[in-house]
Design an enzyme around this catalytic site. Sequence first.
Site, PDB file in Angstrom:
ATOM      1  N   LYS A  84       7.684   3.677  -9.435  1.00 29.34           N
ATOM      2  CA  LYS A  84       7.519   4.395  -8.171  1.00 29.34           C
ATOM      3  C   LYS A  84       8.518   3.832  -7.166  1.00 29.34           C
ATOM      4  CE  LYS A  84       3.415   6.156  -5.791  1.00 29.34           C
ATOM      5  NZ  LYS A  84       2.062   5.746  -5.378  1.00 29.34           N
TER       6      LYS A  84
HETATM    7  O1  G3P Z   1      -0.508   8.025  -3.658  1.00 26.24           O
HETATM    8  C1  G3P Z   1      -0.180   7.774  -2.320  1.00 26.24           C
HETATM    9  C2  G3P Z   1      -1.398   7.526  -1.550  1.00 26.24           C
HETATM   10  O2  G3P Z   1      -2.013   6.361  -1.995  1.00 26.24           O
HETATM   11  C3  G3P Z   1      -1.236   7.446  -0.072  1.00 26.24           C
HETATM   12  O3  G3P Z   1      -2.481   7.739   0.443  1.00 26.24           O
HETATM   13  O4  G3P Z   1      -4.308   7.721   2.018  1.00 26.24           O
HETATM   14  O5  G3P Z   1      -2.544   5.925   2.127  1.00 26.24           O
HETATM   15  O6  G3P Z   1      -2.037   8.270   2.833  1.00 26.24           O
HETATM   16  P1  G3P Z   1      -2.863   7.385   1.957  1.00 26.24           P
END
Ligand code: G3P
Length: 216
Positions: A84
């Site tokens: 990633k």
């Molecule tokens: O896969 C990406 C994700 O973990 C980001 O999520 O909730 O941190 O915006 P968030």
Amino acid sequence: MKFFIDTANLKEIEETAGYGLLDGVTTNPSLMAKEGISEQDGHIRAICALTNGPVSAEVISTEKEAMIKEGRHLAALAQNVTIKLPLTLDGLFATKTLAAEGIKVNLTLVFSALQALLAAKAGAAFVSPFVGRLDDIGHDGLEIISEIINIYSNYGFETKIIVASIRSTQHILKSALLGADVATIPFKILRRLATHPLTDSGVATFLADHTKATQK
Ligand code: G3P
């Protein structure tokens, strides 16, 4: 639609696999930190042992040569590791190099359809548009999912779209209706998908009727 689970928690991954819902896993440095993981390698190996699907492991480096080195190192941990990388110019450079070596890359922190177009051109296996974080700043996160699907279909790109930063079951429903390839889902939202008050009250009624009938 494939379901990845967006977590570094081994119990959540195991439980999801037990329901037959686990197609892969995505992690990031924040999710690792939440689990108190300071040494990523062993934990990535442990996650990879729980699924045959792709497991995204995110690099910490921000400069292209360091990203490539870190990416090669992570890719050697298990056969199903996907690297990633953030969608920056350095990230695109590293993607091109790693993809040419047969290493799968997931370009993350994507906030526009044009960034997703670049990801596909650079040879990323996956692209991760963050719908929730776009909603958070007053945009419609799902709009870029629809745009990316259109663009990839126009030109026959094979990069798979992972809808990321999911905040609600509606994000998953709408992504599925649009035809997104993958949703990467936080565990608590995955559980919510299976829950409906009419299912619960229906089970309670069936049990009550059964008890009445058998006690006569
Ligand atoms: O896969 C990406 C994700 O973990 C980001 O999520 O909730 O941190 O915006 P968030």
